[in-house]
Design an enzyme around this catalytic site. Sequence first.
Site, short mmCIF file in Angstrom:
data_model
loop_
_atom_site.label_atom_id
_atom_site.label_comp_id
_atom_site.label_asym_id
_atom_site.label_seq_id
_atom_site.Cartn_x
_atom_site.Cartn_y
_atom_site.Cartn_z
N ASP A 255 -4.61 3.96 7.39
CA ASP A 255 -5.31 5.24 7.46
C ASP A 255 -6.77 4.92 7.75
O ASP A 255 -7.21 3.78 7.57
CB ASP A 255 -5.13 6.13 6.21
N HIS B 167 -6.04 -0.09 5.31
CA HIS B 167 -6.80 1.09 4.89
C HIS B 167 -8.23 0.87 5.39
O HIS B 167 -8.94 0.00 4.90
CB HIS B 167 -6.81 1.22 3.36
N GLU C 272 -0.57 -7.22 -3.26
CA GLU C 272 -1.96 -7.42 -3.72
C GLU C 272 -2.12 -8.46 -4.84
O GLU C 272 -2.78 -8.21 -5.84
CB GLU C 272 -2.56 -6.08 -4.19
N ASN D 182 2.62 -8.27 0.86
CA ASN D 182 1.77 -7.17 1.36
C ASN D 182 0.39 -7.25 0.72
O ASN D 182 0.28 -7.50 -0.49
CB ASN D 182 2.44 -5.84 0.97
N GLU E 199 0.07 0.27 5.89
CA GLU E 199 -0.49 1.43 5.17
C GLU E 199 -1.70 2.00 5.90
O GLU E 199 -2.71 2.36 5.28
CB GLU E 199 -0.89 1.02 3.74
C1 XIL Z 1 -1.32 4.73 -3.66
C2 XIL Z 1 -0.61 6.06 -3.46
O1 XIL Z 1 -0.84 6.50 -2.15
C3 XIL Z 1 -1.08 7.09 -4.45
O2 XIL Z 1 -0.28 8.26 -4.37
C4 XIL Z 1 -1.03 6.52 -5.87
O3 XIL Z 1 -1.59 7.43 -6.76
C5 XIL Z 1 -1.77 5.20 -5.95
O4 XIL Z 1 -1.22 4.30 -5.00
N1 XIL Z 1 -2.25 0.08 -1.77
C6 XIL Z 1 -0.89 0.19 -1.99
C7 XIL Z 1 -0.29 1.51 -2.24
O5 XIL Z 1 -0.16 -0.80 -1.84
O6 XIL Z 1 0.83 1.45 -3.08
C8 XIL Z 1 -1.30 2.48 -2.79
O7 XIL Z 1 -0.69 3.76 -2.84
C9 XIL Z 1 -2.55 2.50 -1.94
C10 XIL Z 1 -3.20 1.14 -1.90
#
Ligand code: XIL
Length: 373
Positions: A286, A255, A150, A219, A284
């Site tokens: 969801d 996400h 990020e 990423n 990631e």
């Molecule tokens: C999130 C985790 O899922 C949580 O448990 C934590 O509190 C915060 O981070 N992008 C990312 C991940 O790259 O590392 C993040 O993970 C979600 C968003």
Amino acid sequence: MCAGGWSCVFFLIAVALPTPTPPSLRAAADHAGILIGAAVRPEQLSEAAYASTLAREFNMVEPEDAIKWEVVHPAALSFDFSQGDKMVDFAMTHKMKIRGHTLVWHQQNPKWLTEKKYTSGELAEILERHIKTVVGHYRGKIFAWDVVNEAFDELQPGKLRSTIWRDQPGIVMAGNEAASSSPAHSTPSARSSQQSYAYIERCFRWAHEADPQALLFYNEAEAEVMNPKSDAIYAMVRDFRQRGVPIDGVGFQMHIANLHPDVASVSANIKRFTVLGVQVHITEMDVALPVDPNGNARPEDLQLQADIYREIATACLSHPGCTAIQTWGFTDKYSWIGSHSKHTQGAALPFDRDYRPKPAYAALRNALGSGRR
Ligand code: XIL
């Protein structure tokens, strides 16, 4: 039960045969030649249903938080690999691949790092030591790393985010490798963007020195479709590839909260990166749904969610360079979406809170099942 004759024969055959169990996600993914992963909380591995579902359904894992700075590097001079090692042992026992997440980020950094004022040179030394220690610890075990996470800004399209690593104070001043390794014919604008992401380049070079075999990924969030952020990442990755900076892939976080995503644009974006010769991993995924105070989603939304899982998996499978699909957790019992959305959203993953497969599970498995390449 049966009225006699052939119907009785069929009935007896039906009860005598075991109910066919459809293949797991893992079996379908193995057959399709793709990795199917989940982010893992090592503290839950002692829960039988968590561990057995994970081992049965996935052929890859990634620590959700266990090797982020605040956990793995709790004090300036000490590292704590206990949680990460637990997950690695589990993965090796169950013959799963392991992704590493993440070496450089602006969040979940320890106070000893963020609250003290370091010079650029000190910060560069700290970051180099962190990357080399963590990657070195898992050398030969973690096959792919999210080296930088990020780095581009949501609010300023195409621009890098201001972070401790980039410009507060940033590590660039400690050495300007991008400028010195630029080909003489670089245009002034290419040179200036190389200098702005020179810190990212240094991170990839350090990670590569620590494990030359590991695949190194950039990423990012909200760059899954064609947009100014993914355009900027594309330009950076193309430049890295042209100049031999060791980058092997791009992670699309995925996400999703909008139930009508532009999957054609995701597919076109996957394509342009893979044409550069880098892999794409969905890292990631969801799909957050609106939920009632008990955490339950509407049936029609669960169906839309299933369609999205299927469409994204199908888009990935249609490009040979898209080599992994990973969900951020796997059971709604443990998902960051609840706390992140103040419990207005949830139910984002393929298994419910009791580890029962949801429509999204069947959709994902069907997509994997028809995705042989
Ligand atoms: C999130 C985790 O899922 C949580 O448990 C934590 O509190 C915060 O981070 N992008 C990312 C991940 O790259 O590392 C993040 O993970 C979600 C968003």
